[in-house]
Design an enzyme around this catalytic site. Sequence first.
Site, PDB file in Angstrom:
ATOM      1  N   GLU A 280     -62.240  43.811 -25.049  1.00 27.38           N
ATOM      2  CA  GLU A 280     -63.585  43.975 -24.624  1.00 27.38           C
ATOM      3  C   GLU A 280     -63.750  45.494 -24.447  1.00 27.38           C
ATOM      4  O   GLU A 280     -63.454  45.670 -23.367  1.00 27.38           O
ATOM      5  CB  GLU A 280     -63.993  42.454 -23.882  1.00 27.38           C
ATOM      6  CG  GLU A 280     -65.835  42.537 -23.944  1.00 27.38           C
ATOM      7  CD  GLU A 280     -66.384  41.545 -23.388  1.00 27.38           C
ATOM      8  OE1 GLU A 280     -67.068  41.283 -23.224  1.00 27.38           O
ATOM      9  OE2 GLU A 280     -64.790  40.937 -22.582  1.00 27.38           O
ATOM     10  N   ARG A 500     -49.542  36.374 -17.762  1.00 25.09           N
ATOM     11  CA  ARG A 500     -49.897  38.053 -18.132  1.00 25.09           C
ATOM     12  C   ARG A 500     -49.503  38.898 -16.468  1.00 25.09           C
ATOM     13  O   ARG A 500     -48.394  38.588 -16.078  1.00 25.09           O
ATOM     14  CB  ARG A 500     -51.438  38.057 -16.931  1.00 25.09           C
ATOM     15  CG  ARG A 500     -52.006  37.436 -15.745  1.00 25.09           C
ATOM     16  CD  ARG A 500     -53.622  37.077 -15.949  1.00 25.09           C
ATOM     17  NE  ARG A 500     -53.810  37.909 -15.564  1.00 25.09           N
ATOM     18  CZ  ARG A 500     -55.382  38.468 -15.123  1.00 25.09           C
ATOM     19  NH1 ARG A 500     -56.203  37.557 -15.539  1.00 25.09           N
ATOM     20  NH2 ARG A 500     -55.787  39.909 -15.359  1.00 25.09           N
ATOM     21  N   LYS A 510     -61.390  42.466 -14.416  1.00 22.30           N
ATOM     22  CA  LYS A 510     -62.301  43.554 -14.947  1.00 22.30           C
ATOM     23  C   LYS A 510     -63.384  43.706 -13.571  1.00 22.30           C
ATOM     24  O   LYS A 510     -63.835  44.764 -13.399  1.00 22.30           O
ATOM     25  CB  LYS A 510     -62.977  43.424 -16.207  1.00 22.30           C
ATOM     26  CG  LYS A 510     -61.523  44.665 -17.417  1.00 22.30           C
ATOM     27  CD  LYS A 510     -61.994  44.121 -18.401  1.00 22.30           C
ATOM     28  CE  LYS A 510     -61.708  44.536 -19.632  1.00 22.30           C
ATOM     29  NZ  LYS A 510     -61.920  45.052 -20.686  1.00 22.30           N
TER      30      LYS A 510
END
Length: 795
Positions: A280, A500, A510
Amino acid sequence: MVGKSESDGGGDKPSDLFLRIGLDKTTAENTVANNKVTANLTAVIHEASVTDGCDRTVGNLLYTVATKFPANALVHRPTLLKYIVSTKIKTPAQLEAAFSFLTVTASDDLKADDFDAACGVGVEVSLEDIENAADEIFEENKAVIVEQRYRTNVGELFGHVRKKQPWADPKIVKQIIDAKLYALLGEKTAADNEKPVKKKKEKPAKAEDKPAVEEIAPAKPYEEEINPFLIFPSPDQNFKVHTEVYFSDRPVLRACNSKDVLEKHLKVTSGKVFTRFPPEPNGYLHIGHAKAMFVDFGLAKERGGCCYLRYDDTNPEAEKKEYIDHIEEIVGWMGWEPFKITYSSDYFQELYDLAVELIRRGHAYVDHQTPDEIKEYREKKMNSPWRNRPIEESLKLFDDMKNGLIEEGKATLRMKQDMQSDNFNMYDLIAYRIKFTPHPHAGDKWCIYPSYDYTHCIVDSLENITHSLCTLEFETRRASYYWLLDALGLYQPYVWEYSRLNISNTVMSKRKLNRLVTEKWVDGWDDPRLMTLAGLRRRGVTATSINAFVRGIGITRSDSSLIRLNRLEYHIREELNKTAPRTMVVLNPIKVVITNMDAPVMDLDAKKWPDASADDSSSFYKVPFSKVVYIEKSDFRMKDSKDYYGLAPGKSVLLRYAYPIKCTEVILADDNETILEIRAEYDPSKKSKPKGVLHWVSESSPGVEPLKVEVRLFEKLFNSENPAELEDWLGDLNQHSKEVVRDAYAVPSLKNAAVGDSFQFERLGYFAVDKDSTPGNLVFNRTVTLRDSYGKGAK
């Protein structure tokens, strides 16, 4: 008498249960610290009926099952556990083969003979079989082995033998290879023990062209080279047609495509692997995205397929052109080349048309609840009052939403899923919301935007993605992913979630990174203290070392581990040892006057590489040696000691590449403590052999001070290993994470260093030229120190 806690584990502490199956104490303690893994492993132990304990080999395989494939991801787990406990499956290689087979096999389509053959059940590999395979490999590679001798890549030989005999015992394979090497080459010679020297290329030196020399970091620990992409099925396995359909009433396991849909898909892909890297564009990429790139681009490259760079740009309020440009640039810097660059917004019309079709099929409705009301109703598993409104009414309202006739926040389009499911992500997720905000890529054409949950799976399908790969936090969304594609009758990709990347002493969210940047706790997205890829690049970290680090971690479904920062630093040093030439810089200079030197200045040769050949002039640089030199303040003491190798009154040291010097006098300030100047005599004959060796910088000519540079020293950004877990995570910031040294002295040869160039400052660490440098003021960032604990056993 044996009580319940001893016979069935019912009253045991989890750690006791784990120790009984053979886990070592450290692994057991680390497992208990993770609630999810503890629950999974406890369930596996009970399911396998080994609460009284079992062989360590069996226990380790059970642990692998629990950490990689929990109950909701493998319907065949009971069968698999029976095979492990009965030792039909007894090696990690067999277990990996079993995983690959079972994850693409329907629940009612398991055939014992096929399964046994796929994972080597009953196959006994004799010592003779292994030796014959090894003989073939040695014969094929004999010329190379004889030439390279003990520098031969043993890992490659190991892999070739295992390919011929996949079910062979790895320990025996290694022993046989070592024995055959010895039989062919004999004892190691002195030449075998010498460090290799790579010849320098003729063209001007760039980072990737510099000679490979190992000096500071210890030898890399032996690790068996394993292809991390073996866990993923190939398309012909992946897209076997299944009759059953999985969605809300039970865990979604795999893609289920009709024959027609599958044939249409394969006509486009020709059976190749298609993946996508879908960031994104709402911030800069961090090292976690490096792992995602490695998985997405790496799998496609490994299988000869294609990988899209697809911008997940469905939220115009958070996205910027700056982030889009950065992502494309950093993907290239990381060494990946997209098959095609696309945007989710490229498909806005198709997505809208499919939303209309979803309404027509009775699988979506326009809702007027507020966000708080939606949250409350979902928590109580209650249907929206508008859930059963007529299809025609929802179609009309959705058209009004598209045409800007309904205010922002007054309506959403929701998918009609399953409000009674055990999976929260099946509670009528939002498909579209109204936002009167121009889009950075699509412009002002739209005032309704699709959600991630609606968009992601459909665009995967439209782009014929074969392997939809994402991190474990998206695992619960798999049900919604397949529900929507099934509701629309679209092609379904294979979905796989992996752990992850979590690194110590930093934050990866983020949202948190954005706060650090916008609230100016750091100096921008490319601050060298951040784990953003821009920050790492500015610090001097290479893409090669990042990819090596990610590859070394592997691709697993275990989300319990926090990777220590020193493991990344190990790979950084491994790379920079090969590419960063040596030079000398003094951070905190103290003046030394050589009283017995007559010549104004001498030009000496200093080595860029420790094993530089005397015949290769490009492997040396000139350094002036004059009457006035500077050493580090920390390399001088007024009082000597046995364990001290620096300079002291009456003591000698060797100035690297120059001469021994002996301190004869110390000039103090009026306070009788501050050292103004050290006086020394040098030994031009070099007959004295002091133990201490110091780096230094000299005046280039009498009265002219050395080249002055600025050096920035970086430490860990956070004090705690896992600051993300702290409520006051900003309070954990290391106040000493950045130190600026403005008056360091450097050798003259550094004068023409360019932004991005890397060097090893002898005895200090690895440094790179920062973008803040100007022609009159070079700025160096410390990439990493010379210290390395990972290669010495750190985890």
